[in-house]
Design an enzyme around this catalytic site. Structure first.
Site, mmCIF file in Angstrom:
data_model
loop_
_atom_site.group_PDB
_atom_site.id
_atom_site.type_symbol
_atom_site.label_atom_id
_atom_site.label_comp_id
_atom_site.label_asym_id
_atom_site.label_seq_id
_atom_site.Cartn_x
_atom_site.Cartn_y
_atom_site.Cartn_z
ATOM 1 N N MET A 157 26.395 12.720 24.544
ATOM 2 C CA MET A 157 26.301 13.742 23.805
ATOM 3 C C MET A 157 27.738 14.235 23.201
ATOM 4 S SD MET A 157 24.983 16.523 23.671
ATOM 5 C CE MET A 157 25.771 18.311 22.100
ATOM 6 N N ASN A 206 29.584 16.125 22.618
ATOM 7 C CA ASN A 206 30.796 17.697 22.753
ATOM 8 C C ASN A 206 31.484 17.770 21.838
ATOM 9 O OD1 ASN A 206 28.601 18.338 24.795
ATOM 10 N ND2 ASN A 206 29.341 16.479 26.229
ATOM 11 N N GLU A 238 27.745 9.812 17.955
ATOM 12 C CA GLU A 238 28.894 10.676 19.311
ATOM 13 C C GLU A 238 30.043 11.313 18.183
ATOM 14 O OE1 GLU A 238 26.562 12.294 19.783
ATOM 15 O OE2 GLU A 238 25.490 10.195 20.986
ATOM 16 N N GLU A 269 21.010 14.367 13.710
ATOM 17 C CA GLU A 269 21.076 13.507 14.362
ATOM 18 C C GLU A 269 20.325 12.339 12.867
ATOM 19 O OE1 GLU A 269 21.651 13.075 16.884
ATOM 20 O OE2 GLU A 269 21.387 14.903 17.688
HETATM 21 N N1 BES Z 1 22.579 15.291 20.158
HETATM 22 C C1 BES Z 1 22.043 13.809 20.512
HETATM 23 C C2 BES Z 1 21.619 14.255 21.986
HETATM 24 C C3 BES Z 1 20.695 15.683 21.865
HETATM 25 C C4 BES Z 1 19.655 15.833 20.962
HETATM 26 C C5 BES Z 1 20.904 16.360 23.747
HETATM 27 C C6 BES Z 1 18.644 16.577 21.810
HETATM 28 C C7 BES Z 1 19.865 17.038 23.895
HETATM 29 C C8 BES Z 1 19.030 17.732 22.761
HETATM 30 C C9 BES Z 1 23.059 13.159 20.215
HETATM 31 O O1 BES Z 1 24.295 12.691 19.787
HETATM 32 C C10 BES Z 1 22.160 11.719 20.188
HETATM 33 O O2 BES Z 1 22.017 11.232 19.626
HETATM 34 N N2 BES Z 1 22.508 10.681 21.466
HETATM 35 C C11 BES Z 1 21.489 9.643 21.749
HETATM 36 C C12 BES Z 1 22.009 8.342 21.633
HETATM 37 C C13 BES Z 1 22.422 8.583 20.346
HETATM 38 C C14 BES Z 1 23.629 7.411 19.759
HETATM 39 C C15 BES Z 1 20.827 7.693 19.878
HETATM 40 C C16 BES Z 1 20.778 9.819 22.943
HETATM 41 O O3 BES Z 1 20.519 10.727 23.733
HETATM 42 O O4 BES Z 1 19.320 9.275 22.912
HETATM 43 ZN ZN ZN Z 2 22.500 12.572 17.987
#
Ligand code: BES
Ligand code: ZN
Length: 843
Positions: free
Chosen positions: A255, A257, A290, A312
């Site tokens: 995440m 943050n 991230e 994303e």
């Molecule tokens: N911001 C996301 C995590 C997220 C998205 C949390 C939607 C809650 C709601 C984070 O940047 C992310 O994409 N995490 C991925 C890992 C990534 C590197 C592919 C995950 O958690 O799967």
């Molecule tokens: Zn992401």
């Protein structure tokens, strides 16, 4: 759609003072939030969830308010609109849902410990403090925290600590940012820091359950990723530090943050002395993802959650661009082609799938609209397409302008297309429209008719699909000259084929480089031409050919049986990505055989034949002289050889296991899962299981634990599988964050399918209560649809899930699941005989 209230329209916060007093022993949080801002009208609303409000003061005077739990709001009537200071005192709980402010549990030398962390995206900040919890409501935050602190603990937040008075830690005021990016964490932490060339302090932090050296790789990647983006975006990293914190319990993967990125430990920490290339790739790309968000997402934030996909998708593309630049030896674009691309192509072929961009009003729907294969993989593929179209210079120039214009503010997809369009002179938005707003993608049929080469586009479906006559703007990327760059109509004639072929001097192909989101069905003439030269093609082209054929076979555009002999043309490849595509297809043949039948024996024999030469070349144990491709091919080939009953492989794997019996974690990581699996399959016993389980419990190495899980769930002993299922709810053994892998492992094991299926039906409510809030909760439903293959199971799936069809967030997944199983059942019925005959012929 009912109009949805955006609280930001009534009240614009400017600054928050957040105070938390956290009592871990009582699991209690006492908070006080002071918000200054501008009320646009006298009646305003502020988000809260599960907060017990003690008092609300407006400009230091007690105010009247009502708590509206349904809308997750506190409604306050102000004397008048205008500048206002609101102070809210409240209490809430530390919950075990991995959302809001929550504890992670772990052990060091048998002593149980806790680490407190936060997870606010998408809408859990309101669970920690009252706020206008909308991405557009950017404000500054001054955070202070007291907790039941003891000697040796460390606390981290978005900004550096400025002072600690009477046990209260005060942190510097943040820059303007969205609520979902606020974060902090504390506990007994070890850390390592470095400084970027531009002076940003970078740190990696984790619990003492890890060896200090496990922090090194992440620190190096995070530091260089920041340096890379500062250069690529031509925009400095705006905060004094960038902390990376590994949390033992984590619902997502990581995440972003701002200034305090949190990670599942598996995606941050690794043993530099024994980690596979695949894991290094995963960790490096997650960190780079991230860190990319620190600009794209944090500095400039989507205006509303309907553009979460862009956030994303963009980070997903940049993680490859960045790691490819800073760590070229990892060849990460290969993972894009072997993981993201097939995931997107597969998921996006099922009718009912969402488009990349979906209008969403209700924030409660945001997470359920989060289909990773679409939002991450297809979306990233769209941006890769844009990048190929406009080139890196225009991309960088456009992004620089975009950041300059929208920094500390918000933007929409249209703003990005404008910036990229201005930089490149290409109307990016127009090309993207057909891809972003429509679900699915086209299959382009290329055929020679009456001497003419004709292209036709139609939506590609696996299973039943209702054809909506969709048309896409397809970048054709042909190797033949004079082929238009874009196909915008249903059909396109490329003129006389013989002439075109002569001019091209090589077989006609489309989507060279595999950058665009479509597949090609060549007619027999064209395919035969391509296949006659297939060994001359580069690995990516071979992979693409196999991937497209696999999809066409799954969609019944070609027969699966034709793939059986074809694989031998690729079987001795030294390219890892070709081996990956090859074994992906071979693994599908398993659909057509029943356990303990002659057909299964034939399939094993087929695997033996496919893998034999490469196994002889590569062997079981890694070697110093291994190439990159050898390292990545070996686990695939070894798995295949073991499944194929290759006696040498079985013995060599067993010998390797025996040599490491006392510390199996030291088995070479790349083949560790295969070796442990071999042990379970060929030499399994309850004692072995018990020892694996004990080792699993004690280990804090996420990758090793996963290898053990893979091996244990493939046991052939029903009693062992029962024992595993009995542990599903035992968080001391199987953390809720890891349950998905265990569940899938047992379910995908034919001997465990019934057990896992019974378990999930019985424990559905528990599962919802425990991990129901995760953004990828629906993957449980998806996994079941991935495994089921009979009409009986289809009926059971329907009986269980159809009554849940109206559950918000589950509708799409359930409908798609029914479609997926239905199409698989008919595929098997239609092709079983032909595939098995073909296998029998080839062995
Ligand atoms: N911001 C996301 C995590 C997220 C998205 C949390 C939607 C809650 C709601 C984070 O940047 C992310 O994409 N995490 C991925 C890992 C990534 C590197 C592919 C995950 O958690 O799967
Ligand atoms: Zn992401």
């Amino acid at each position: 759609m009912t109009a949805f209230e955006h609280f930001y329209e009534f009240f614009v916060p400017d600054h928050y003072q957040l105070f938390f007093d956290i009592d871990r022993a009582k699991k209690e949080i006492t908070g006080k939030t002071t918000i200054t801002g501008t009320a646009k009208q006298a009646d305003i609303a502020i988000h809260q969830k599960d907060l017990t409000i003690a008092s609300v003061e407006v400009n230091n005077l007690a105010a009247t308010y009502t708590v509206d739990d349904e809308k997750e709001a506190i409604r306050i009537s102000l004397p008048e609109a205008g500048e206002v200071t609101i102070t809210i005192a409240y209490k809430t709980k530390l919950t075990d849902t991995m959302m809001g402010i929550y504890p992670s549990y772990y052990e060091v030398d048998g002593v149980k410990k806790q680490l407190i962390g936060t997870q606010f995206e998408t809408n859990s900040a309101r669970q920690a403090f009252p706020c206008v919890d909308e991405p557009e409501a950017k404000a500054t935050f001054a955070v202070s925290i007291r907790y039941d602190e003891h000697e040796g603990e460390t606390i981290l937040a978005n900004m550096p600590e400025t002072k600690c008075v009477d046990g209260v830690h005060y942190f510097d005021t943040t820059v303007k940012m969205s609520t979902y990016l606020v974060a902090f964490g504390f506990g007994e932490l070890q850390g390592k820091t470095a400084t970027t060339k531009s002076g940003v302090k970078v740190g990696v932090f984790g619990t003492y359950a890890h060896a200090a050296k496990e922090l090194d790789f992440g620190l190096d990647i995070a530091t260089r990723a920041i340096e890379f983006y500062e250069d690529f975006f031509q925009t400095p990293y705006p905060l004094p530090h960038s902390w990376q914190l590994g949390l033992p319990d984590f619902s997502a993967g990581a995440m972003e943050n701002w200034g305090l990125i949190t990670y599942r430990e598996a995606y941050l920490l690794l043993d530099p002395d024994n980690t596979s290339l695949t894991t290094k790739r995963a960790v490096a790309t997650v960190i780079a993802h991230e860190v990319a968000h620190q600009w794209f997402g944090d500095l400039v934030t989507m205006k509303w959650w309907d553009d979460l996909w862009l956030n994303e998708s963009f980070a997903n593309m940049m993680e490859y661009v960045c790691v490819d630049a800073i760590e070229p030896d990892l060849h990460v674009w290969e993972s894009f082609q072997t993981k993201d691309v097939p995931a997107a192509l597969h998921r996006d072929a099922t009718d009912g799938v969402q488009s990349v961009h979906v209008a969403v009003e209700d924030p409660a729907e945001v997470d359920s609209l989060f289909d990773a294969a679409i939002v991450y993989a297809k979306g990233a593929r769209m941006l890769v397409m844009v990048r190929a179209l406009i080139g890196d210079d225009a991309l960088r120039q456009g992004l620089k302008a975009y950041f300059a214009k929208h920094q500390y503010g918000n933007a929409t997809g249209a703003d990005l297309w404008t910036a990229l369009g201005d930089a490149s002179g290409i109307d990016v938005g127009a090309v993207m429209h057909s891809w972003l707003e429509q679900p699915g993608y086209p299959v382009v049929k290329a055929s020679v008719q009456n001497e003419e080469l004709i292209l036709t586009q139609n939506q590609f479906f696996i299973g039943e699909g209702s054809d909506q006559q969709r048309i896409w703007q397809i970048p054709l990327a042909s190797n033949a000259k004079d082929v238009p760059e874009l196909m915008t109509e249903r059909t396109l004639s490329l003129g006389n084929y013989t002439e075109l072929r002569a001019k091209a001097g090589e077989p006609f192909r489309l989507n060279v480089g595999n950058n665009s989101h479509f597949i090609v069905q060549y007619d027999d003439t064209l395919l035969a031409d391509i296949l006659s030269q297939v060994s001359d093609y580069d690995a990516l082209t071979q992979l693409q050919l196999l991937q497209d054929l696999q999809l066409l076979a799954s969609g019944r555009y070609v027969s699966y049986a034709t793939l059986v002999p074809l694989l031998f043309q690729f079987a001795d490849s030294t390219h890892a990505i070709v081996n990956q595509a090859l074994y992906n297809i071979a693994d599908e043949f398993d659909l057509f055989v029943e356990p303990n039948t002659e057909e299964e024996a034939n399939l094993k024999q087929y695997y033996h034949k496919l893998s034999h030469k490469n196994y002889t070349r590569l062997g079981c144990a890694p070697k110093d002289a291994d190439t990159h491709d050898d390292q990545l091919s070996r686990p695939l080939v070894l798995q295949a050889a073991l499944y194929g009953g290759n006696k040498d492989a079985i013995t060599e794997a067993h010998d390797l296991f025996t040599a490491h019996k006392d510390a199996i974690i030291d088995l070479p990581a790349a083949v560790r899962a295969a070796i442990l699996l071999n042990e379970v399959r060929a030499y399994g016993s309850e004692a072995l299981f018990e020892s694996f389980l004990q080792t699993y419990r004690r280990s804090s190495d996420a990758n090793f634990k996963q290898d053990l899980q893979v091996a244990m769930t493939q046991s052939k002993e029903p009693v062992i599988l029962e024992a595993i299922v009995a542990k599903f709810k035992e968080a001391d053994t199987i953390k809720p964050q890891d349950l998905r892998g265990w569940f899938y492992g047992v379910l995908a094991n034919p001997l465990g399918e019934q057990l896992a299926w019974d378990w999930i039906r019985t424990n559905w409510q528990w599962l919802l209560d425990t991990v129901g809030g995760d953004m990828s909760f629906t993957s449980y439903i998806q996994m079941i649809a991935r495994v089921f293959r009979t009409s009986e199971r289809l009926a059971e799936y329907k009986a269980f899930f159809e009554p849940k069809l109206n559950t918000p967030g589950l509708t799409r997944e359930i409908t798609m699941g029914i479609n997926v199983i239905t199409s698989r059942v008919s595929l098997i019925t239609a092709e079983k005989e032909a595939v098995n005959k073909s296998i029998a012929r080839e062995i």
